[in-house]
Design a protein around this motif. Structure first.
Motif, PDB file in Angstrom:
ATOM      1  N   HIS A  94       0.795  -1.222   0.000  1.00 54.20           N
ATOM      2  CA  HIS A  94       0.000   0.000   0.000  1.00 54.20           C
ATOM      3  C   HIS A  94       0.833   1.281   0.000  1.00 54.20           C
ATOM      4  O   HIS A  94       0.259   2.371  -0.006  1.00 54.20           O
ATOM      5  CB  HIS A  94      -0.919   0.019   1.229  1.00 54.20           C
ATOM      6  CG  HIS A  94      -1.999  -1.011   1.191  1.00 54.20           C
ATOM      7  ND1 HIS A  94      -3.181  -0.839   0.510  1.00 54.20           N
ATOM      8  CD2 HIS A  94      -2.054  -2.255   1.751  1.00 54.20           C
ATOM      9  CE1 HIS A  94      -3.937  -1.919   0.658  1.00 54.20           C
ATOM     10  NE2 HIS A  94      -3.277  -2.785   1.400  1.00 54.20           N
ATOM     11  N   VAL A  95       2.156   1.164   0.036  1.00 50.88           N
ATOM     12  CA  VAL A  95       2.997   2.358   0.216  1.00 50.88           C
ATOM     13  C   VAL A  95       4.003   2.482  -0.924  1.00 50.88           C
ATOM     14  O   VAL A  95       4.705   1.526  -1.266  1.00 50.88           O
ATOM     15  CB  VAL A  95       3.745   2.335   1.562  1.00 50.88           C
ATOM     16  CG1 VAL A  95       4.630   3.579   1.706  1.00 50.88           C
ATOM     17  CG2 VAL A  95       2.759   2.265   2.724  1.00 50.88           C
ATOM     18  N   THR A  96       4.061   3.687  -1.482  1.00 48.31           N
ATOM     19  CA  THR A  96       5.022   4.029  -2.530  1.00 48.31           C
ATOM     20  C   THR A  96       5.902   5.160  -2.030  1.00 48.31           C
ATOM     21  O   THR A  96       5.402   6.104  -1.397  1.00 48.31           O
ATOM     22  CB  THR A  96       4.278   4.493  -3.801  1.00 48.31           C
ATOM     23  OG1 THR A  96       3.396   3.457  -4.242  1.00 48.31           O
ATOM     24  CG2 THR A  96       5.257   4.824  -4.926  1.00 48.31           C
ATOM     25  N   VAL A  97       7.194   5.073  -2.294  1.00 42.43           N
ATOM     26  CA  VAL A  97       8.078   6.201  -2.042  1.00 42.43           C
ATOM     27  C   VAL A  97       8.379   6.878  -3.370  1.00 42.43           C
ATOM     28  O   VAL A  97       8.601   6.218  -4.385  1.00 42.43           O
ATOM     29  CB  VAL A  97       9.385   5.770  -1.333  1.00 42.43           C
ATOM     30  CG1 VAL A  97      10.202   4.794  -2.173  1.00 42.43           C
ATOM     31  CG2 VAL A  97      10.233   6.988  -0.979  1.00 42.43           C
ATOM     32  N   THR A  98       8.303   8.198  -3.391  1.00 36.41           N
ATOM     33  CA  THR A  98       8.645   8.949  -4.593  1.00 36.41           C
ATOM     34  C   THR A  98       9.996   9.620  -4.347  1.00 36.41           C
ATOM     35  O   THR A  98      10.168  10.343  -3.357  1.00 36.41           O
ATOM     36  CB  THR A  98       7.576   9.990  -4.949  1.00 36.41           C
ATOM     37  OG1 THR A  98       7.480  10.957  -3.907  1.00 36.41           O
ATOM     38  CG2 THR A  98       6.224   9.321  -5.143  1.00 36.41           C
ATOM     39  N   VAL A  99      10.940   9.359  -5.248  1.00 33.27           N
ATOM     40  CA  VAL A  99      12.321   9.808  -5.068  1.00 33.27           C
ATOM     41  C   VAL A  99      12.743  10.650  -6.271  1.00 33.27           C
ATOM     42  O   VAL A  99      12.837  10.124  -7.388  1.00 33.27           O
ATOM     43  CB  VAL A  99      13.279   8.617  -4.907  1.00 33.27           C
ATOM     44  CG1 VAL A  99      14.710   9.109  -4.689  1.00 33.27           C
ATOM     45  CG2 VAL A  99      12.844   7.709  -3.769  1.00 33.27           C
TER      46      VAL A  99
END
Length: 298
Positions: free
Chosen positions: A248-253
């Motif tokens: 359920h979790v995305t990191v945007t880098v």
């Protein structure tokens, strides 16, 4: 179920490996680990965790593209094949008419384009050409970016190319950390519709305008090709990777950064300021008044 500690570890690993400013990653790592150790994230569900970690990330490093995002629908953890990702985005762009919400001829023979997305040139090229063909005989033009939340650098390049007379205008550069290389973006030599190089243009902006929408506004402003009317934009200038770190979790880098050849910098964290500052809801009326005056002076 992925624990909060595992989510933080995965996010920090991705940020450390990919963030376009590697010299800032140690401070980010220290800040989040300190917050974890003091119990700041205890008792939170994943949605709340994403919101608080995003706040903490941006306190440690004010970059609006640096975020944890929560999604209700679980996503596979395996990396999506590139062809699948391209097909999914192409479908999204097509369903949203390649970002072109409205094309109109307003009173006084002023054209109006309402853009919500800057589609990649290879997908949106025909639709962009069709829109520019429809406004080709107008005396002035409004480009409404008040609800434009981003898009493709190549799409920005294509849109900008219509507003200059040739292919010799240097629009933007993007430095990519992964390849340690800089790509230059210039106006294009061949276009599928008439250029619009010599008539007044107003660009409407708001605090919703973001990323690729901001680049379009910024390029046209600093090159003296358009008058910006409305509010200061959100301030996100870094091309960004989205990486799934839990179902359920995305990191945007942010993995790259824009470098404008005129200013030597970009709009990250400060936004693009309008030439004529008015409330966003009043921007169209103010722009039309400005353009009618400009047309009358020609």
């Amino acid at each position: 179920m992925t624990t909060h500690h595992e989510i933080l570890e995965a996010a920090l690993a991705r940020i450390t490996a990919g963030y376009v400013f590697p010299e800032r990653t140690a401070a980010i790592d220290t800040a989040l680990r300190s917050r974890l150790a003091e119990g700041a994230y205890q008792g939170l569900d994943e949605r709340e965790l994403c919101e608080l970690v995003t706040d903490d990330l941006q306190q440690a490093c004010p970059d609006k593209h640096l975020r944890l995002l929560w999604g209700e629908e679980p996503q596979p953890m395996d990396e999506e094949p590139e062809n699948v990702a391209r097909a999914r985005f192409a479908r999204h762009a097509r369903e949203h008419n390649y970002g072109i919400r409205r094309v109109e001829q307003l009173d006084g023979n002023i054209g109006y384009l309402d853009l919500r997305l800057i589609a990649p040139a290879e997908l949106g090229g025909p639709a962009i050409a069709a829109a520019m063909q429809l406004v080709a005989t107008t005396d002035a033009l409004v480009i409404d970016l008040r609800q434009c939340r981003g898009g493709s650098p190549e799409g920005v390049q294509l849109w900008c190319s219509y507003f200059f007379g040739d292919d010799e205008v240097h629009l933007n550069d993007i430095y990519d950390r992964g390849t340690d290389s800089t790509r230059q973006y210039w106006t294009l030599g061949h276009l599928a519709a008439p250029r619009y190089p010599d008539r007044p243009v107003a660009v409407l902006t708001s605090d919703v305008t973001f990323s690729g929408g901001e680049e379009l506004a910024y390029n046209l402003k600093v090159l003296g090709r358009a008058t910006l009317v409305g509010g200061t934009t959100r301030g996100g200038a870094h091309p960004t990777a989205r990486i799934q770190i839990s179902p359920h979790v995305t990191v945007t880098v942010p993995t790259a950064r824009a470098i404008n050849p005129v200013t030597g910098t970009n709009w990250e964290g400060v936004g693009v300021e309008p030439d004529l500052a008015v409330p966003a809801d009043d921007a169209l009326e103010a722009a039309l008044e400005h353009l009618r005056t400009a047309v009358g002076r020609r």
